[in-house]
Write a protein that holds these residues in place. Sequence first.
Motif, short mmCIF file in Angstrom:
data_model
loop_
_atom_site.label_atom_id
_atom_site.label_comp_id
_atom_site.label_asym_id
_atom_site.label_seq_id
_atom_site.Cartn_x
_atom_site.Cartn_y
_atom_site.Cartn_z
N ASN A 88 0.82 -1.21 0.00
CA ASN A 88 0.00 0.00 0.00
C ASN A 88 0.85 1.26 0.00
O ASN A 88 0.58 2.22 -0.72
CB ASN A 88 -0.92 0.01 1.22
N VAL A 89 1.90 1.28 0.84
CA VAL A 89 2.74 2.46 0.93
C VAL A 89 3.50 2.69 -0.37
O VAL A 89 3.61 3.81 -0.85
CB VAL A 89 3.73 2.33 2.12
N LEU A 90 4.02 1.62 -0.96
CA LEU A 90 4.75 1.77 -2.21
C LEU A 90 3.84 2.23 -3.34
O LEU A 90 4.24 3.03 -4.19
CB LEU A 90 5.42 0.45 -2.58
N GLU A 91 2.60 1.75 -3.35
CA GLU A 91 1.65 2.22 -4.36
C GLU A 91 1.41 3.72 -4.22
O GLU A 91 1.34 4.46 -5.21
CB GLU A 91 0.33 1.47 -4.23
N CYS A 92 1.29 4.16 -2.96
CA CYS A 92 1.08 5.58 -2.71
C CYS A 92 2.29 6.39 -3.15
O CYS A 92 2.16 7.41 -3.83
CB CYS A 92 0.80 5.79 -1.22
N LEU A 93 3.50 5.93 -2.77
CA LEU A 93 4.73 6.65 -3.15
C LEU A 93 4.91 6.68 -4.67
O LEU A 93 5.24 7.72 -5.25
CB LEU A 93 5.94 5.99 -2.48
N ASN A 94 4.66 5.56 -5.33
CA ASN A 94 4.78 5.52 -6.80
C ASN A 94 3.79 6.47 -7.47
O ASN A 94 4.12 7.12 -8.46
CB ASN A 94 4.57 4.10 -7.30
N ALA A 95 2.58 6.55 -6.90
CA ALA A 95 1.56 7.45 -7.47
C ALA A 95 2.00 8.91 -7.33
O ALA A 95 1.83 9.71 -8.25
CB ALA A 95 0.22 7.23 -6.78
N VAL A 96 2.56 9.26 -6.17
CA VAL A 96 3.03 10.64 -5.96
C VAL A 96 4.19 10.95 -6.91
O VAL A 96 4.26 12.04 -7.50
CB VAL A 96 3.45 10.85 -4.49
N ALA A 120 11.57 -2.07 7.09
CA ALA A 120 12.45 -0.91 6.95
C ALA A 120 12.09 -0.09 5.72
O ALA A 120 12.13 1.15 5.73
CB ALA A 120 13.90 -1.38 6.87
N LYS A 121 11.69 -0.77 4.63
CA LYS A 121 11.28 -0.06 3.42
C LYS A 121 10.02 0.76 3.66
O LYS A 121 9.84 1.84 3.09
CB LYS A 121 11.05 -1.05 2.28
N VAL A 122 9.10 0.25 4.50
CA VAL A 122 7.88 1.00 4.81
C VAL A 122 8.24 2.33 5.46
O VAL A 122 7.73 3.39 5.09
CB VAL A 122 6.97 0.17 5.74
N VAL A 123 9.13 2.27 6.46
CA VAL A 123 9.54 3.50 7.14
C VAL A 123 10.22 4.45 6.16
O VAL A 123 9.97 5.66 6.16
CB VAL A 123 10.48 3.17 8.32
N ALA A 124 11.06 3.91 5.30
CA ALA A 124 11.75 4.74 4.32
C ALA A 124 10.76 5.41 3.36
O ALA A 124 10.88 6.60 3.04
CB ALA A 124 12.75 3.88 3.54
N ALA A 125 9.78 4.64 2.91
CA ALA A 125 8.78 5.19 1.98
C ALA A 125 7.97 6.29 2.64
O ALA A 125 7.69 7.33 2.04
CB ALA A 125 7.87 4.07 1.48
N LEU A 126 7.57 6.06 3.90
CA LEU A 126 6.81 7.08 4.62
C LEU A 126 7.64 8.34 4.82
O LEU A 126 7.13 9.46 4.72
CB LEU A 126 6.35 6.54 5.98
N HIS A 127 8.92 8.17 5.11
CA HIS A 127 9.82 9.31 5.26
C HIS A 127 9.86 10.13 3.97
O HIS A 127 9.73 11.36 4.00
CB HIS A 127 11.22 8.79 5.62
#
Length: 331
Positions: free
Chosen positions: A249-257, A315-322
């Motif tokens: 979910n987080v990566l989908e959001c980051l990729n969309a942005v 760890a990737k989730v935290v990085a993506a949120l950052h």
Amino acid sequence: QSWSNGINEAGKMALLAWEKETGIELVQINGQRHYGGPPPGWEGSPPPPGTEVYIARLPQDVYENTLIPLFQSVGTLYEFRLMMTFSGLNRGFAYARYASLQDAQRAIATFHRFPLRRGCALVVCWSTQKHELVLSGLPASVGRQELEARLCMVTEGIRSVTLHTSPCHRQAKIAVIKYRSHRAAALAKKALMEGNLRLRKEGMRVDWLDPQLKKKLQLCEEEPSSSCVQGGKSLAVPRPAAMPLLLQNVLECLNAVCWKHHLRTPVFITKCVQVNPNGWQKFWYQVVIPGYHVPISGFTWVSPDRQGQSKQEKAKVVAALHFLRVLGESL
């Protein structure tokens, strides 16, 4: 412009005639009708913070053809925002942002208690730039990382998210969400009120953060930190970095942005740099997005739980949120 027929027709026609005569363009977005920001002919940077005034007790059938010339008479208007109903009446209040602090002070001195009509005195004061929302009635099971990821999907400009046990209901949580600007917070409030956040919980409410509640929450911890005691020494460690299935979910959001701002696919680098005696692992992470000027890096602790998600994924989730927070503040 879509208005309900038969409501204040004379006022609406006068407004349209004024727009045509002056060439002024008004744009309505999300229940606000805007003039300027910047206005025609404006050169240079926007005015400094603290130049906006709040206007209240407006008759609901009064529009910009009356209000803008009135408030322009004491100084240069950079922006004027009139809050609107679906019917085409105003909601009784507006915001005027001036080119200078002196112009704003003059507007307050001139128009506070100004009799716009007989028996109708305006209230004009400094605008309070609220940046923080409170989301109450959240499920007790929700985690901060999960909540932040979902908020990033429906709102923009998040600076921080803190999660607290509700002072009224121990089986529920409340979140304080800080945005980069009042506008970002106001748009987020509207989106959340429309039910765009899905957390499988009825009865969630969103509102501006009340100063008294803020003070009360400041006396409490955000969410109990995970810690352990070994040999009489406390080894404090952060909460788990994420929950199962969150990474996608987080990566989908980051990729969309990234796609929205014409940036390429993010590249993640994670490395375990420390292991706690209780199984927690400290990860260094870095996110590189081709087209973005700098990489983002940091550290996070990852829990030793067995929820099916690898420590690298957490760890990737935290990085993506950052990176989402950084993008929200800079773009």
